[in-house]
Design an enzyme around this catalytic site. Structure first.
Site, mmCIF file in Angstrom:
data_model
loop_
_atom_site.group_PDB
_atom_site.id
_atom_site.type_symbol
_atom_site.label_atom_id
_atom_site.label_comp_id
_atom_site.label_asym_id
_atom_site.label_seq_id
_atom_site.Cartn_x
_atom_site.Cartn_y
_atom_site.Cartn_z
ATOM 1 N N CYS A 184 -4.691 2.532 -3.610
ATOM 2 C CA CYS A 184 -3.390 2.939 -3.031
ATOM 3 C C CYS A 184 -2.309 1.907 -3.306
ATOM 4 O O CYS A 184 -1.450 1.632 -2.457
ATOM 5 C CB CYS A 184 -3.489 3.213 -1.533
ATOM 6 S SG CYS A 184 -4.463 4.650 -1.159
ATOM 7 N N LYS A 216 -10.300 -0.507 10.725
ATOM 8 C CA LYS A 216 -10.453 -1.680 9.848
ATOM 9 C C LYS A 216 -10.793 -2.930 10.649
ATOM 10 O O LYS A 216 -10.762 -4.043 10.125
ATOM 11 C CB LYS A 216 -9.165 -1.906 9.046
ATOM 12 C CG LYS A 216 -8.888 -0.809 8.011
ATOM 13 C CD LYS A 216 -7.703 -1.161 7.164
ATOM 14 C CE LYS A 216 -7.154 0.002 6.372
ATOM 15 N NZ LYS A 216 -8.000 0.421 5.250
ATOM 16 N N HIS A 252 0.874 -1.187 0.000
ATOM 17 C CA HIS A 252 0.000 0.000 0.000
ATOM 18 C C HIS A 252 0.911 1.238 0.000
ATOM 19 O O HIS A 252 2.036 1.180 0.493
ATOM 20 C CB HIS A 252 -0.824 -0.058 1.289
ATOM 21 C CG HIS A 252 -1.906 0.941 1.409
ATOM 22 N ND1 HIS A 252 -1.681 2.236 1.822
ATOM 23 C CD2 HIS A 252 -3.244 0.851 1.206
ATOM 24 C CE1 HIS A 252 -2.827 2.885 1.878
ATOM 25 N NE2 HIS A 252 -3.799 2.073 1.496
ATOM 26 N N ASP A 266 2.962 -4.884 8.064
ATOM 27 C CA ASP A 266 1.765 -4.055 7.915
ATOM 28 C C ASP A 266 0.560 -4.983 8.088
ATOM 29 O O ASP A 266 0.222 -5.750 7.185
ATOM 30 C CB ASP A 266 1.787 -3.403 6.527
ATOM 31 C CG ASP A 266 0.508 -2.658 6.219
ATOM 32 O OD1 ASP A 266 -0.469 -2.791 6.987
ATOM 33 O OD2 ASP A 266 0.469 -1.957 5.190
ATOM 34 N N GLN A 310 -4.703 -5.151 7.143
ATOM 35 C CA GLN A 310 -5.794 -6.001 6.636
ATOM 36 C C GLN A 310 -5.909 -7.322 7.391
ATOM 37 O O GLN A 310 -6.762 -8.146 7.052
ATOM 38 C CB GLN A 310 -5.592 -6.293 5.137
ATOM 39 C CG GLN A 310 -5.684 -5.075 4.234
ATOM 40 C CD GLN A 310 -7.070 -4.422 4.234
ATOM 41 O OE1 GLN A 310 -8.068 -5.034 4.633
ATOM 42 N NE2 GLN A 310 -7.142 -3.176 3.809
HETATM 43 C C1 LIG Z 1 -2.449 -2.950 3.505
HETATM 44 C C2 LIG Z 1 -2.730 -1.574 3.998
HETATM 45 N N1 LIG Z 1 -1.768 -0.861 4.586
HETATM 46 C C3 LIG Z 1 -1.969 0.381 5.045
HETATM 47 C C4 LIG Z 1 -3.195 0.985 4.941
HETATM 48 C C5 LIG Z 1 -3.386 2.370 5.490
HETATM 49 O O1 LIG Z 1 -4.251 2.340 6.570
HETATM 50 P P1 LIG Z 1 -4.744 3.694 7.271
HETATM 51 O O2 LIG Z 1 -5.296 4.546 6.164
HETATM 52 O O3 LIG Z 1 -5.774 3.245 8.235
HETATM 53 O O4 LIG Z 1 -3.556 4.308 7.916
HETATM 54 C C6 LIG Z 1 -4.226 0.302 4.319
HETATM 55 C C7 LIG Z 1 -5.546 0.946 4.114
HETATM 56 O O5 LIG Z 1 -6.307 0.577 3.274
HETATM 57 C C8 LIG Z 1 -3.996 -1.014 3.850
HETATM 58 O O6 LIG Z 1 -4.969 -1.711 3.251
#
Ligand SMILES: Cc1ncc(COP(=O)(O)O)c(C=O)c1O
Length: 421
Positions: free
Chosen positions: A378, A239, A135, A213, A216
């Site tokens: 993203c 999430k 992402h 990370d 998800q």
């Molecule tokens: C795999 C992953 N990493 C990071 C993020 C970023 O999360 P946040 O916008 O809650 O900081 C997302 C958000 O969709 C994501 O799917």
């Protein structure tokens, strides 16, 4: 062992997933005259009544600033705030609450590590290894760090539409110049579930610091930071049934203790003089200013809710929904391109209907009450690698059902007819 046995017992319990839907008031509505089918859970999940009630109760009874006060309300707010830290440590099996830093979310957690850990540990000529499925939140903070330090970014490849990491070549990438390996647990656009334990073990053997990370995965399956063996792990409350604006950065105690502060301000200091200050130990050193108190307390309620439901049960149901949707879409035979693994996928499907833009799919689906997401998610570098601008994505959570997937498939067939595809 006891925890493992408990997990297995939980997984055997037959769940009535539809019954849980009544915990989510937002799901009761109609959209454009159709019952809402919410399939945008990878972007954010809905919130159960237990979380909503906790937020209201906090503001109605206990609202006060934390840590600094000695009056009753402040004591209550502080106790609830710190209880959530202890709960978060238990939620991911950290060694202690001192390894839990509250952030605004996954994005801020990664920025914190890139700034505080990165400024101390990364220099010109060093390499930071990411994967091609990251992402933007797990790319851009490292780009900023690379620009500041003269380090280089490397991207471990994804095997085309099927969306896997080619583990047989991993060791070739784990060279002595690589100082950090940061990767996603579950891909938000492919549905790939990466083998995080193995990725961390192989990086650790090469002396490389790791960041997982878990945006998800945290709300979708049991997470054990010690078993994963990572140095850092990040996730977002919103999430996983929690409020927006709150997240967790887990850092191994030994690593956090060596890191300088991220933001400066109140709460994170031991003492301040006009020209020099000293810092509190972790985690408070990394939590400058008034935190998102209600968010932290709401996150506690979300973690309780998820564990009451059983994260093993959630993971199983997620995978069943993901497999069911993938199978249904595979039956389209022509006119569809599917992304991500064919087996062992997480609870989401990413696809393109031939000659129909993903945004058109999402717009028309919305008219049928189905909330999807279309775009690059993203993941622009990954989309470019796959030779597409965007995909349409349906992402599920435990309150979704196979009946909803059947309706979604019907809507997609209507969209194909409508566009003459
Ligand atoms: C795999 C992953 N990493 C990071 C993020 C970023 O999360 P946040 O916008 O809650 O900081 C997302 C958000 O969709 C994501 O799917």
């Amino acid at each position: 062992m006891i925890a493992e046995a408990k997990r297995k017992r939980e997984a055997k319990v037959k769940m009535d997933w539809s019954a849980l839907r009544t915990d989510f008031p937002i799901l009761e509505q109609k959209v454009h005259g159709h019952p809402l089918i919410y399939f945008d859970n990878a972007a954010t999940t809905q919130k159960p009544r237990a979380v909503l009630d906790t937020l209201v109760q906090y503001y109605e009874r206990d609202n006060a600033n934390v840590h600094r006060g000695i009056h009753e309300l402040s004591n209550r707010a502080t106790a609830a705030f710190e209880a959530s830290r202890t709960r978060a440590a238990k939620f991911i099996n950290a060694r202690s609450p001192e390894e839990i830093i509250f952030t605004r979310g996954t994005t801020e957690g990664i920025n914190l590590v890139a700034t505080a850990w990165g400024s101390k540990n990364i220099k010109r000529g060093d390499k930071i290894l990411l994967t091609e499925m990251e992402h933007h939140s797990n790319i851009v903070p490292w780009q900023l760090l690379a620009e500041r330090t003269g380090a280089e970014l490397l991207f471990f490849p994804v095997t085309g539409d099927i969306g896997l990491l080619d583990m047989s070549h991993l060791d070739e990438w784990l060279t002595k110049e690589v100082k950090l390996f940061a990767f996603t647990h579950i891909s938000n656009s492919l549905g790939t579930i990466n083998p995080v334990v193995e990725l961390c073990a192989r990086a650790r053997k090469a002396g490389i610091t790791t960041l997982v990370d878990a945006a998800q995965s945290a709300g979708h399956r049991p997470l054990d930071a010690q078993e994963i063996g990572c140095d850092f792990l990040v996730f977002s409350g919103h999430k996983m049934c929690g409020p927006t604006g709150i997240g967790v950065l887990y850092g191994r105690h030994e690593v956090l203790e060596t890191m300088p502060p991220y933001h400066g301000g109140g709460e994170m200091i031991l003492s301040v003089d006009f020209h020099k200050s000293t810092w509190k130990p972790a985690p408070h050193r990394f939590e400058a200013g008034t935190p998102d108190i209600s968010g932290v307390i709401g996150l506690h309620a979300a973690m309780d809710y998820l564990d009451k439901t059983g994260r093993d049960n959630i993971a199983r149901h997620d995978q069943e929904l993901g497999a069911y949707a993938f199978e249904k879409l595979s039956q389209f035979k022509t006119g569809i391109r599917l992304f991500g693994p064919h087996i062992g996928r997480a609870g989401l499907v990413s696809f393109l209907l031939k000659d129909i833009h993903a945004h058109d799919v999402v717009t028309v689906a919305d008219q049928g009450g189905v909330a999807l997401r279309g775009g690059h998610h993203c993941n622009q570098p990954l989309m470019r690698k796959l030779g597409v601008e965007s995909t349409a994505r349906a992402s599920f959570y435990f309150y979704n059902t196979t009946d909803e997937i059947d309706r979604f498939v019907e809507v997609l067939r209507d969209i194909q007819k409508f566009f003459g595809a």
